[in-house]
Design a protein around this motif. Structure first.
Motif, PDB file in Angstrom:
ATOM      1  N   LEU A 100      12.261   4.097  -1.523  1.00 54.99           N
ATOM      2  CA  LEU A 100      13.732   5.255  -1.802  1.00 54.99           C
ATOM      3  C   LEU A 100      13.876   4.857  -3.161  1.00 54.99           C
ATOM      4  CD1 LEU A 100      16.478   4.990   0.267  1.00 54.99           C
ATOM      5  CD2 LEU A 100      14.772   7.501   0.644  1.00 54.99           C
ATOM      6  N   ASP A 101      13.758   3.786  -4.011  1.00 56.77           N
ATOM      7  CA  ASP A 101      13.388   3.516  -5.627  1.00 56.77           C
ATOM      8  C   ASP A 101      12.224   3.994  -5.941  1.00 56.77           C
ATOM      9  OD1 ASP A 101      15.549   2.099  -5.224  1.00 56.77           O
ATOM     10  OD2 ASP A 101      15.662  -0.297  -4.560  1.00 56.77           O
ATOM     11  N   ALA A 102      10.583   3.538  -5.132  1.00 57.03           N
ATOM     12  CA  ALA A 102       9.307   4.319  -6.178  1.00 57.03           C
ATOM     13  C   ALA A 102       9.804   5.470  -5.618  1.00 57.03           C
ATOM     14  CB  ALA A 102       8.975   3.492  -5.565  1.00 57.03           C
ATOM     15  N   LEU A 103      10.014   6.101  -4.916  1.00 52.34           N
ATOM     16  CA  LEU A 103      10.148   7.412  -4.696  1.00 52.34           C
ATOM     17  C   LEU A 103      10.965   8.467  -6.399  1.00 52.34           C
ATOM     18  CD1 LEU A 103      10.556   8.199  -1.260  1.00 52.34           C
ATOM     19  CD2 LEU A 103       8.509   9.108  -2.440  1.00 52.34           C
ATOM     20  N   GLU A 104      12.643   7.217  -6.374  1.00 52.72           N
ATOM     21  CA  GLU A 104      13.381   8.295  -7.388  1.00 52.72           C
ATOM     22  C   GLU A 104      12.561   7.394  -9.307  1.00 52.72           C
ATOM     23  OE1 GLU A 104      17.978   7.155  -8.770  1.00 52.72           O
ATOM     24  OE2 GLU A 104      17.182   5.441  -8.076  1.00 52.72           O
ATOM     25  N   SER A 129       2.311  10.358  -7.316  1.00 56.39           N
ATOM     26  CA  SER A 129       3.080  11.121  -8.673  1.00 56.39           C
ATOM     27  C   SER A 129       2.296  11.019  -9.679  1.00 56.39           C
ATOM     28  CB  SER A 129       4.673  10.450  -8.916  1.00 56.39           C
ATOM     29  OG  SER A 129       3.557   9.244  -9.336  1.00 56.39           O
ATOM     30  N   ARG A 130       1.159  10.987 -10.035  1.00 58.04           N
ATOM     31  CA  ARG A 130       0.249  10.757 -10.789  1.00 58.04           C
ATOM     32  C   ARG A 130      -0.955  11.664 -10.565  1.00 58.04           C
ATOM     33  NH1 ARG A 130      -0.591   4.577 -12.616  1.00 58.04           N
ATOM     34  NH2 ARG A 130       2.084   4.560 -13.246  1.00 58.04           N
ATOM     35  N   ALA A 159       1.189  -0.801   0.305  1.00 56.37           N
ATOM     36  CA  ALA A 159      -0.251   0.352   0.747  1.00 56.37           C
ATOM     37  C   ALA A 159       0.805   1.284  -0.326  1.00 56.37           C
ATOM     38  CB  ALA A 159      -0.669  -0.029   1.547  1.00 56.37           C
ATOM     39  N   GLN A 160       2.125   1.101   0.356  1.00 56.64           N
ATOM     40  CA  GLN A 160       3.167   2.461   0.652  1.00 56.64           C
ATOM     41  C   GLN A 160       2.909   2.698  -0.834  1.00 56.64           C
ATOM     42  OE1 GLN A 160       5.868   1.803   3.800  1.00 56.64           O
ATOM     43  NE2 GLN A 160       4.598   2.663   5.090  1.00 56.64           N
TER      44      GLN A 160
END
Length: 128
Positions: free
Chosen positions: A101-105, A51-52, A42-43
């Motif tokens: 962090l990977d998802a944020l990047e 982001s969308r 869910a995070q």
């Protein structure tokens, strides 16, 4: 597509004030803390949704709590589209920091870091 951002904060450093100021701008939407209580999947969904510029109320009902917005969430959401959308989080809020962090990047998030200036107060916040 709005510019996504994340406010990383430590306790008692003005992050709630910053959220309020950002929400005062007609083209900005800043969610309060979204990550506590969410499972890792869910995070990840919340990060992609922010982001969308998507509606997060289905992912985390906490995001729809009208107490976080002076004029109420429904009215703020209705004023879109937004040029920037973000949320605030503590590092400890993420179930898996590396994955987050990977998802944020991947989603091209901008980072706003609000550190504590007084190291003694920072330690006391960590303890609490």
């Amino acid at each position: 597509m709005p510019i996504p951002y994340l406010i990383m904060f430590e306790g008692r450093n003005g992050s709630s004030q910053l959220v309020s100021l950002l929400n005062g701008h007609p083209h900005s939407l800043c969610y309060p803390e979204l990550m506590p209580g969410l499972e890792m999947e869910a995070q990840g969904q919340a990060i992609v949704a922010v982001s969308r510029g998507a509606d997060l109320r289905d992912i985390n009902a906490y995001a729809a709590d009208d107490t976080f917005y002076p004029q109420g969430f429904a009215q703020k959401w209705a004023t879109g589209p937004f040029t920037s959308v973000g949320f605030k989080a503590k590092i400890s809020d993420f179930k898996n920091l590396i994955t987050a962090l990977d998802a944020l990047e991947d989603a091209d998030f901008r980072l706003i870091h609000l550190p504590r200036q007084n190291p003694i107060k920072a330690v006391l916040s960590w303890i609490n």
